[in-house]
Enzyme design. Structure first.
Site, PDB file in Angstrom:
ATOM      1  N   GLU A  82       0.673  -0.965  -0.092  1.00  9.48           N
ATOM      2  CA  GLU A  82       0.338  -0.200   0.031  1.00  9.48           C
ATOM      3  C   GLU A  82       0.759   1.104   0.152  1.00  9.48           C
ATOM      4  O   GLU A  82       1.815   1.623   1.256  1.00  9.48           O
ATOM      5  CB  GLU A  82      -0.511   0.064   1.218  1.00  9.48           C
ATOM      6  CG  GLU A  82      -1.488   0.951   1.522  1.00  9.48           C
ATOM      7  CD  GLU A  82      -2.740   1.316   2.210  1.00  9.48           C
ATOM      8  OE1 GLU A  82      -2.965   0.125   2.862  1.00  9.48           O
ATOM      9  OE2 GLU A  82      -3.256   1.992   2.260  1.00  9.48           O
ATOM     10  N   LYS A 267      -7.434  -0.744  11.208  1.00  7.63           N
ATOM     11  CA  LYS A 267      -7.290  -1.228  10.033  1.00  7.63           C
ATOM     12  C   LYS A 267      -5.924  -0.310   9.608  1.00  7.63           C
ATOM     13  O   LYS A 267      -4.753  -0.845   9.013  1.00  7.63           O
ATOM     14  CB  LYS A 267      -8.349  -1.316   8.772  1.00  7.63           C
ATOM     15  CG  LYS A 267      -7.528  -1.264   7.504  1.00  7.63           C
ATOM     16  CD  LYS A 267      -6.674  -0.233   6.235  1.00  7.63           C
ATOM     17  CE  LYS A 267      -6.477  -1.112   5.195  1.00  7.63           C
ATOM     18  NZ  LYS A 267      -5.066  -1.007   4.417  1.00  7.63           N
ATOM     19  N   ASP A 283       3.866 -14.697  11.270  1.00  2.29           N
ATOM     20  CA  ASP A 283       2.987 -15.294  11.501  1.00  2.29           C
ATOM     21  C   ASP A 283       1.402 -13.830  11.602  1.00  2.29           C
ATOM     22  O   ASP A 283       1.104 -13.779  12.735  1.00  2.29           O
ATOM     23  CB  ASP A 283       2.704 -15.892  12.651  1.00  2.29           C
ATOM     24  CG  ASP A 283       0.731 -16.531  11.608  1.00  2.29           C
ATOM     25  OD1 ASP A 283       0.296 -15.860  11.582  1.00  2.29           O
ATOM     26  OD2 ASP A 283       0.628 -18.189  12.205  1.00  2.29           O
ATOM     27  N   HIS A 381      -2.342  10.799   0.376  1.00  2.00           N
ATOM     28  CA  HIS A 381      -2.405   9.223  -0.428  1.00  2.00           C
ATOM     29  C   HIS A 381      -2.335   9.289  -2.231  1.00  2.00           C
ATOM     30  O   HIS A 381      -1.443   8.508  -2.565  1.00  2.00           O
ATOM     31  CB  HIS A 381      -3.646   8.803   0.301  1.00  2.00           C
ATOM     32  CG  HIS A 381      -4.143   7.646  -0.137  1.00  2.00           C
ATOM     33  ND1 HIS A 381      -4.498   6.344  -0.961  1.00  2.00           N
ATOM     34  CD2 HIS A 381      -3.855   5.707   1.146  1.00  2.00           C
ATOM     35  CE1 HIS A 381      -4.456   5.038  -0.696  1.00  2.00           C
ATOM     36  NE2 HIS A 381      -3.553   5.030  -0.126  1.00  2.00           N
TER      37      HIS A 381
HETATM   38  P1  NDP Z   1       9.361 -23.227  15.805  1.00  2.00           P
HETATM   39  O1  NDP Z   1       8.436 -24.443  16.581  1.00  2.00           O
HETATM   40  O2  NDP Z   1       9.218 -23.575  14.805  1.00  2.00           O
HETATM   41  O3  NDP Z   1      10.346 -22.599  16.860  1.00  2.00           O
HETATM   42  C1  NDP Z   1      10.103 -22.844  18.838  1.00  2.00           C
HETATM   43  C2  NDP Z   1      12.048 -23.669  18.719  1.00  2.00           C
HETATM   44  O4  NDP Z   1      12.845 -22.728  18.622  1.00  2.00           O
HETATM   45  C3  NDP Z   1      11.968 -23.881  20.352  1.00  2.00           C
HETATM   46  O5  NDP Z   1      11.107 -24.616  19.903  1.00  2.00           O
HETATM   47  C4  NDP Z   1      12.793 -23.772  20.842  1.00  2.00           C
HETATM   48  O6  NDP Z   1      13.586 -24.951  20.664  1.00  2.00           O
HETATM   49  C5  NDP Z   1      13.627 -23.295  19.217  1.00  2.00           C
HETATM   50  N1  NDP Z   1      14.568 -22.131  20.372  1.00  2.00           N
HETATM   51  C6  NDP Z   1      16.089 -22.072  19.800  1.00  2.00           C
HETATM   52  N2  NDP Z   1      15.920 -21.073  20.396  1.00  2.00           N
HETATM   53  C7  NDP Z   1      14.960 -20.345  21.717  1.00  2.00           C
HETATM   54  C8  NDP Z   1      14.418 -19.025  22.146  1.00  2.00           C
HETATM   55  N3  NDP Z   1      15.229 -18.481  22.846  1.00  2.00           N
HETATM   56  N4  NDP Z   1      13.265 -19.435  23.241  1.00  2.00           N
HETATM   57  C9  NDP Z   1      12.144 -20.257  22.846  1.00  2.00           C
HETATM   58  N5  NDP Z   1      12.715 -21.258  21.657  1.00  2.00           N
HETATM   59  C10 NDP Z   1      13.976 -21.375  20.929  1.00  2.00           C
HETATM   60  O7  NDP Z   1       8.076 -21.872  15.961  1.00  2.00           O
HETATM   61  P2  NDP Z   1       7.118 -21.885  17.319  1.00  2.00           P
HETATM   62  O8  NDP Z   1       6.667 -22.275  19.023  1.00  2.00           O
HETATM   63  O9  NDP Z   1       7.468 -19.915  18.020  1.00  2.00           O
HETATM   64  O10 NDP Z   1       5.374 -21.602  16.614  1.00  2.00           O
HETATM   65  C11 NDP Z   1       5.024 -20.397  15.645  1.00  2.00           C
HETATM   66  C12 NDP Z   1       5.043 -21.447  14.031  1.00  2.00           C
HETATM   67  O11 NDP Z   1       3.868 -21.905  14.269  1.00  2.00           O
HETATM   68  C13 NDP Z   1       4.825 -19.814  12.804  1.00  2.00           C
HETATM   69  O12 NDP Z   1       5.227 -20.773  12.022  1.00  2.00           O
HETATM   70  C14 NDP Z   1       2.920 -19.808  13.320  1.00  2.00           C
HETATM   71  O13 NDP Z   1       2.414 -19.885  11.806  1.00  2.00           O
HETATM   72  C15 NDP Z   1       3.183 -22.045  13.278  1.00  2.00           C
HETATM   73  N6  NDP Z   1       2.088 -22.227  13.752  1.00  2.00           N
HETATM   74  C16 NDP Z   1       0.397 -21.138  14.120  1.00  2.00           C
HETATM   75  C17 NDP Z   1      -0.360 -21.210  14.814  1.00  2.00           C
HETATM   76  C18 NDP Z   1      -1.790 -20.188  15.051  1.00  2.00           C
HETATM   77  O14 NDP Z   1      -1.357 -19.475  15.346  1.00  2.00           O
HETATM   78  N7  NDP Z   1      -2.685 -20.841  15.760  1.00  2.00           N
HETATM   79  C19 NDP Z   1      -0.527 -22.767  14.411  1.00  2.00           C
HETATM   80  C20 NDP Z   1       0.220 -23.440  13.692  1.00  2.00           C
HETATM   81  C21 NDP Z   1       1.448 -23.016  13.475  1.00  2.00           C
HETATM   82  P3  NDP Z   1      14.272 -26.497  20.262  1.00  2.00           P
HETATM   83  O15 NDP Z   1      14.279 -26.045  22.376  1.00  2.00           O
HETATM   84  O16 NDP Z   1      13.905 -27.625  21.124  1.00  2.00           O
HETATM   85  O17 NDP Z   1      15.642 -25.772  20.706  1.00  2.00           O
END
Ligand code: NDP
Length: 429
Positions: A82, A267, A283, A381
């Site tokens: 936009e 918006k 997201d 705009h």
């Molecule tokens: P991920 O599972 O990709 O990443 C999170 C992982 O990052 C953690 O489990 C952890 O894994 C690792 N990590 C590394 N460093 C850190 C830190 N300092 N703090 C926290 N975690 C860390 O992503 P999310 O769980 O955040 O989920 C986001 C995704 O889910 C987005 O792509 C979203 O679009 C999607 N999604 C959204 C939904 C909704 O909004 N309703 C539903 C389903 C999916 P480890 O500790 O094992 O290294």
């Protein structure tokens, strides 16, 4: 505060803008090269990100300037289709920087997971069992994702809600678990934990689990930005600062009481918020859904921001919304432009990203309201809209500016007029 390298930034060419960012030491040479390349995702990465990938869909990424947030300056990446959004954000940020900038306040970063139950034979007994076994529920949730606990986060609170039956729905008993997701948005962490506790909760309640998933209504992850602007900075053309302040306060009151206006008001705020959420690889559907649910928290859909008169007569603005964005996780770590956005912001944490995003939302709202109660929004705009029309009409190179300038002089600015102006220019050459 306002960098000399950035003066009349909007008049520079793309190459000059990249050089200005380089000269101001906001970006490194590797990032300058990345920007010159217009780099697309590799096919391998794009294929990995989604299913049935065919091609890539481009949107421009620009930079909003002059943001002073919690005493630190930021050059903010924004992805949007936009026109005017980045110009408006920068112009508002410049005024607000002169008034001391944005101050932000962030709640804890907790996500809420839900396990929803139905067909509970004895509700009072189920609630008693759940209350007695809160610690076991938390332990089972944390055991399902031990790495987040090791990092210092995890599930730490359980709440229960009963939603009485209506003529359209049965009684639901909902278990809420609050989870500190640290630097992640947390959807996957939360969903894993909720699915892991579902069967235990069924055993405790004798009910049937309908679903186990996070809630995007992230009321335990709120971000607030405030600013306070003296009247001298509100003067605009023939309008006195006091007039602009009072009209902006009334505009805010109107959006608070009228859902038709509140929707458009919000918006405008989301114009800024989505653009930064997108640039940061987060997201934006999750943020949109949470923001609008929060706007309706009183039972009526209302404005997310409030503008009022400060004790000393200044204009005071504030914006609060749920902002569960991640610094890691999802596609953030694999998308090269999302990584660039983190470097452009010199970002160190998800909380810092929340502060930037909520401030951009408030800046966008300030710009829109100030324009609406003074000269109207079309003046600013339409200048940019004219360029879009010129491009749609087939103009290229110098023709774009030429057609846009001629278009702005017309009473009716539309594609047909743009095509006819372009034809005239082409025939003259
Ligand atoms: P991920 O599972 O990709 O990443 C999170 C992982 O990052 C953690 O489990 C952890 O894994 C690792 N990590 C590394 N460093 C850190 C830190 N300092 N703090 C926290 N975690 C860390 O992503 P999310 O769980 O955040 O989920 C986001 C995704 O889910 C987005 O792509 C979203 O679009 C999607 N999604 C959204 C939904 C909704 O909004 N309703 C539903 C389903 C999916 P480890 O500790 O094992 O290294």
């Amino acid at each position: 505060m306002t960098h000399s390298h950035f003066s009349e930034f909007y008049k520079k060419t793309k190459v000059e803008r990249i050089k200005a960012l380089l000269d101001a030491r906001v970006i490194q040479i590797e990032d300058a090269l990345l920007l010159f390349e217009n780099s697309q995702l590799t096919d391998q990465l794009a294929n990995h990100m989604i299913e049935n990938q065919l091609t890539q869909y481009s949107l421009p990424l620009g930079v909003a300037l002059h943001f002073l947030i919690d005493n630190q300056t930021y050059q903010v990446p924004m992805v949007t289709e936009e026109p005017s959004v980045i110009a408006a954000a920068s112009a508002a940020a410049k005024v607000i920087a002169q008034a001391g900038g944005f101050k932000t306040h962030l709640s804890e970063r907790k996500m809420i997971g839900q396990v929803a139950l139905k067909d509970i034979p004895d509700l009072a007994h189920a609630l008693e069992e759940l209350s007695l076994n809160k610690e076991i529920i938390l332990k089972k949730a944390n055991n399902a994702h031990p790495s987040i606990v090791k990092r210092g986060g995890g599930a730490d609170e359980v709440e229960f809600r009963t939603i009485p039956a209506t003529e359209h729905s049965p009684t639901f008993l909902v278990v809420h678990v609050h989870i500190d997701v640290l630097e992640a948005m947390g959807a996957n962490i939360v969903n894993t934990m909720m699915e892991a506790i579902a069967s235990y909760i069924e055993t405790l309640t004798d009910g049937k689990v309908l679903m186990s998933i996070l809630s995007n209504y992230a009321t335990e992850c709120l971000a607030t930005a405030t600013c306070q602007i003296p009247l001298s900075l509100l003067e605009r053309g023939d309008y006195l600062g006091e007039e602009v302040r009072d009209a902006m306060i009334e505009a805010s009151q109107f959006a608070y009481v009228d859902p038709y206006r509140a929707t458009t008001h919000n918006k405008g705020i989301m114009n800024g918020i989505d653009a930064v959420v997108l640039a940061s690889g987060n997201d934006w559907r999750a943020i949109e859904a949470g923001a609008h649910a929060y706007a309706a928290r009183s039972g009526q859909y209302r404005s997310l921001s409030i503008w009022e008169k400060a004790d000393n007569g200044d204009l005071k603005g504030s914006l609060t919304l749920p902002l569960p964005v991640g610094f890691v996780g999802g596609s953030i770590g694999i998308h090269p432009t999302a990584q660039f956005s983190q470097r452009l912001l010199s970002l160190k944490s998800a909380k810092e990203l929340e502060s930037v995003i909520v401030s951009v939302g408030l800046a966008q709202n300030f710009a829109a309201l100030r324009a609406l109660v003074t000269e109207g929004i079309q003046k600013g705009h339409m200048g940019l809209q004219a360029k879009s029309l010129a491009i749609s009409a087939g103009a290229s190179g110098n023709e774009i500016e030429h057609v846009a300038n001629e278009l702005k002089k017309q009473t009716h600015m539309n594609l047909e007029t743009a095509i006819s102006i372009l034809d005239t220019i082409k025939n003259m050459n």
